[in-house]
Design a protein around this motif. Structure first.
Motif, PDB file in Angstrom:
ATOM      1  N   GLU A  82       2.811   4.264  -5.511  1.00 23.91           N
ATOM      2  CA  GLU A  82       3.852   3.259  -5.284  1.00 23.91           C
ATOM      3  C   GLU A  82       4.857   3.755  -4.252  1.00 23.91           C
ATOM      4  O   GLU A  82       5.286   4.900  -4.304  1.00 23.91           O
ATOM      5  N   ARG A  83       5.171   2.894  -3.298  1.00 22.31           N
ATOM      6  CA  ARG A  83       6.079   3.164  -2.182  1.00 22.31           C
ATOM      7  C   ARG A  83       5.483   4.158  -1.198  1.00 22.31           C
ATOM      8  O   ARG A  83       6.179   4.665  -0.310  1.00 22.31           O
ATOM      9  N   GLY A  84       4.186   4.428  -1.319  1.00 23.99           N
ATOM     10  CA  GLY A  84       3.512   5.273  -0.345  1.00 23.99           C
ATOM     11  C   GLY A  84       3.068   4.467   0.860  1.00 23.99           C
ATOM     12  O   GLY A  84       2.945   3.239   0.807  1.00 23.99           O
ATOM     13  N   VAL A  85       2.826   5.155   1.959  1.00 23.96           N
ATOM     14  CA  VAL A  85       2.370   4.533   3.204  1.00 23.96           C
ATOM     15  C   VAL A  85       1.051   5.182   3.588  1.00 23.96           C
ATOM     16  O   VAL A  85       0.855   6.392   3.398  1.00 23.96           O
ATOM     17  N   VAL A  86       0.134   4.392   4.113  1.00 22.84           N
ATOM     18  CA  VAL A  86      -1.170   4.920   4.511  1.00 22.84           C
ATOM     19  C   VAL A  86      -1.522   4.413   5.903  1.00 22.84           C
ATOM     20  O   VAL A  86      -1.248   3.267   6.247  1.00 22.84           O
ATOM     21  N   LEU A  87      -2.106   5.291   6.709  1.00 21.66           N
ATOM     22  CA  LEU A  87      -2.644   4.940   8.023  1.00 21.66           C
ATOM     23  C   LEU A  87      -4.164   5.017   7.934  1.00 21.66           C
ATOM     24  O   LEU A  87      -4.708   6.024   7.472  1.00 21.66           O
ATOM     25  N   VAL A  88      -4.833   3.971   8.379  1.00 24.52           N
ATOM     26  CA  VAL A  88      -6.298   3.914   8.308  1.00 24.52           C
ATOM     27  C   VAL A  88      -6.843   3.655   9.701  1.00 24.52           C
ATOM     28  O   VAL A  88      -6.501   2.649  10.333  1.00 24.52           O
ATOM     29  N   ARG A  89      -7.663   4.567  10.179  1.00 28.66           N
ATOM     30  CA  ARG A  89      -8.383   4.337  11.435  1.00 28.66           C
ATOM     31  C   ARG A  89      -9.597   3.465  11.140  1.00 28.66           C
ATOM     32  O   ARG A  89     -10.374   3.755  10.228  1.00 28.66           O
ATOM     33  N   GLY A  90      -9.764   2.404  11.927  1.00 25.76           N
ATOM     34  CA  GLY A  90     -10.820   1.436  11.649  1.00 25.76           C
ATOM     35  C   GLY A  90     -12.180   1.880  12.115  1.00 25.76           C
ATOM     36  O   GLY A  90     -12.827   1.195  12.918  1.00 25.76           O
ATOM     37  N   PRO A 146      -8.531  -0.935  15.032  1.00 23.93           N
ATOM     38  CA  PRO A 146      -8.576   0.511  15.293  1.00 23.93           C
ATOM     39  C   PRO A 146      -7.548   1.308  14.510  1.00 23.93           C
ATOM     40  O   PRO A 146      -7.781   2.453  14.158  1.00 23.93           O
ATOM     41  N   LEU A 147      -6.402   0.683  14.225  1.00 23.44           N
ATOM     42  CA  LEU A 147      -5.385   1.365  13.438  1.00 23.44           C
ATOM     43  C   LEU A 147      -4.709   0.349  12.536  1.00 23.44           C
ATOM     44  O   LEU A 147      -4.262  -0.707  12.999  1.00 23.44           O
ATOM     45  N   ALA A 148      -4.653   0.652  11.238  1.00 26.11           N
ATOM     46  CA  ALA A 148      -3.967  -0.219  10.281  1.00 26.11           C
ATOM     47  C   ALA A 148      -2.954   0.611   9.502  1.00 26.11           C
ATOM     48  O   ALA A 148      -3.183   1.796   9.228  1.00 26.11           O
ATOM     49  N   LEU A 149      -1.831  -0.018   9.187  1.00 31.35           N
ATOM     50  CA  LEU A 149      -0.810   0.616   8.357  1.00 31.35           C
ATOM     51  C   LEU A 149      -0.687  -0.178   7.068  1.00 31.35           C
ATOM     52  O   LEU A 149      -0.630  -1.407   7.085  1.00 31.35           O
ATOM     53  N   GLY A 150      -0.670   0.528   5.952  1.00 34.86           N
ATOM     54  CA  GLY A 150      -0.505  -0.116   4.659  1.00 34.86           C
ATOM     55  C   GLY A 150       0.669   0.475   3.913  1.00 34.86           C
ATOM     56  O   GLY A 150       0.997   1.659   4.084  1.00 34.86           O
ATOM     57  N   ALA A 151       1.316  -0.334   3.100  1.00 34.05           N
ATOM     58  CA  ALA A 151       2.438   0.131   2.287  1.00 34.05           C
ATOM     59  C   ALA A 151       2.296  -0.465   0.893  1.00 34.05           C
ATOM     60  O   ALA A 151       2.139  -1.680   0.745  1.00 34.05           O
ATOM     61  N   MET A 152       2.327   0.391  -0.112  1.00 33.98           N
ATOM     62  CA  MET A 152       2.223  -0.054  -1.496  1.00 33.98           C
ATOM     63  C   MET A 152       3.632  -0.285  -2.030  1.00 33.98           C
ATOM     64  O   MET A 152       4.361   0.655  -2.356  1.00 33.98           O
ATOM     65  N   LEU A 153       4.054  -1.551  -2.087  1.00 37.16           N
ATOM     66  CA  LEU A 153       5.420  -1.865  -2.508  1.00 37.16           C
ATOM     67  C   LEU A 153       5.586  -1.827  -4.018  1.00 37.16           C
ATOM     68  O   LEU A 153       6.655  -1.464  -4.521  1.00 37.16           O
ATOM     69  N   ARG A 154       4.520  -2.214  -4.760  1.00 33.64           N
ATOM     70  CA  ARG A 154       4.521  -2.115  -6.228  1.00 33.64           C
ATOM     71  C   ARG A 154       3.145  -1.689  -6.679  1.00 33.64           C
ATOM     72  O   ARG A 154       2.133  -2.103  -6.124  1.00 33.64           O
ATOM     73  N   GLY A 155       3.125  -0.861  -7.719  1.00 34.64           N
ATOM     74  CA  GLY A 155       1.845  -0.427  -8.248  1.00 34.64           C
ATOM     75  C   GLY A 155       1.238   0.699  -7.426  1.00 34.64           C
ATOM     76  O   GLY A 155       1.922   1.367  -6.644  1.00 34.64           O
ATOM     77  N   GLU A 156      -0.056   0.912  -7.611  1.00 35.20           N
ATOM     78  CA  GLU A 156      -0.784   1.910  -6.840  1.00 35.20           C
ATOM     79  C   GLU A 156      -2.109   1.320  -6.388  1.00 35.20           C
ATOM     80  O   GLU A 156      -2.566   0.300  -6.910  1.00 35.20           O
ATOM     81  N   SER A 157      -2.730   1.966  -5.399  1.00 35.66           N
ATOM     82  CA  SER A 157      -4.006   1.463  -4.897  1.00 35.66           C
ATOM     83  C   SER A 157      -4.886   2.636  -4.490  1.00 35.66           C
ATOM     84  O   SER A 157      -4.439   3.783  -4.417  1.00 35.66           O
ATOM     85  N   TRP A 158      -6.135   2.318  -4.231  1.00 33.97           N
ATOM     86  CA  TRP A 158      -7.099   3.304  -3.757  1.00 33.97           C
ATOM     87  C   TRP A 158      -7.774   2.772  -2.501  1.00 33.97           C
ATOM     88  O   TRP A 158      -8.102   1.584  -2.427  1.00 33.97           O
ATOM     89  N   ILE A 159      -7.970   3.634  -1.512  1.00 29.39           N
ATOM     90  CA  ILE A 159      -8.738   3.297  -0.306  1.00 29.39           C
ATOM     91  C   ILE A 159     -10.151   3.816  -0.526  1.00 29.39           C
ATOM     92  O   ILE A 159     -10.370   5.023  -0.725  1.00 29.39           O
TER      93      ILE A 159
END
Length: 313
Positions: A61-69, A36-49
């Motif tokens: 990079e170094r961003g944090v994301v919250l994703v509702r499942g 239901p709730l996930a937290l992600g952190a990009m420690l190196r590089g970048e990503s796309w949801i």
């Protein structure tokens, strides 16, 4: 006590599932049945949801994301990269090259760490929260499906510590990781709801007002008290009319409607506890009469409280 503490009461990490992924572009990981709730952190590089039917969302990079499942999603180096790894659930992970019938033990690089090679340039961490109760649901409903918090200096020590601790196996390791995750979640929520373009949970921003904030805290600390608009106004040094008007302006609804909805939210969680009875729960949230409580609960929640009391836990 404040509203965020109440909302997070059922979203505290306890044995949270962590995954640290090491990857070299192009890469993509598909999550078929997210929590239901996930937290992600990009420690190196970048990503796309990437979600079906929605625009891709970038996490720097170094961003944090919250994703509702609410639906499956993919984390990738670029929006168009096809998944190489699929995560079906906490126990099942497979590579698209081998197919779902084959587990992927060759992806294990260390404790909670996965990838095709330890030399990958990109590094991201995901952690999943279970959802417990209607109180926490009020918080999640205020979040979009994906909430990205850009890099902030305040996150740096937490992310650095997470990077060190996630690959260790020391006594109390899970407790350390759970608490780190809780700290990151609270800090991320603070940052997200501080944005002027974001709609916060009911009453959240009103906490900054000395008088209305105090009234909200009183309701949350003592929901069973027989509050009236005049009584709440007197507690915070305002007339009945001025208090009611100011409360509605800041919170978005009248004080007693807010109080009733908060009581019913608490009651919904209490009704699901083993051995709960409608009469006992009614008293806990300020109703001496179980019949009056049942009517209020049905009006707010659309079902009689006895349905929840009888439902499987």
């Amino acid at each position: 006590m404040d509203l965020l503490e109440d909302y997070l009461a059922g979203v505290r990490a306890d044995g949270a599932i962590f995954c640290q992924s090491v990857a070299e572009p192009p890469w993509a990981v598909r999550f078929n049945d997210p929590a239901p709730l996930a937290l992600g952190a990009m420690l190196r590089g970048e990503s796309w949801i990437v979600r079906d039917g929605a625009a891709p969302v970038r996490v720097g990079e170094r961003g944090v994301v919250l994703v509702r499942g609410l639906r499956p999603f993919t984390v990738a180096d670029r929006p168009g990269t096809e998944p190489q790894v699929v995560v079906d659930d906490a126990e099942t992970c497979w590579t698209t090259a081998d197919g779902p019938a084959t587990a992927a033990p060759n992806l294990v690089l260390g404790p909670r760490t996965y990838g095709f090679s330890a030399e990958g340039s990109d590094l991201f961490v995901t952690a999943e929260y279970p959802l417990r109760g209607d109180v926490s649901e009020r918080l999640l409903k205020a979040l979009p499906e994906v909430a990205v918090i850009p890099p902030e200096l305040e996150f740096t020590p937490l992310l650095d510590l997470l990077a060190v601790e996630i690959g260790r196996e020391e006594p109390g390791q899970q407790v350390v990781l759970d608490r780190l995750l809780d700290l990151l979640l609270v800090r991320a929520l603070r940052s997200w709801f501080a944005r002027p373009d974001v709609e916060a949970p009911p009453g959240y921003r009103a906490l900054a007002d000395p008088r209305i904030g105090r009234a909200l805290r009183l309701m949350h600390e003592r929901p069973a008290h027989p509050w009236t608009v005049a009584g709440l106004g007197a507690e915070v040094g305002m007339s009945r009319a001025v208090f009611a008007r100011r409360f509605a302006e800041l919170v978005g609804q009248p004080p007693l409607l807010y109080l009733t909805e908060w009581r019913m939210t608490i009651a919904a969680d209490l009704l699901r506890t083993p051995g709960a009875t409608v009469a006992a729960v009614a008293r806990r949230v300020g109703y001496a009469d179980g019949f009056a409580f049942s009517n209020a609960f049905k009006r707010v929640r659309g079902m009689p409280p006895s349905d929840l009391a009888r439902s499987p836990r």
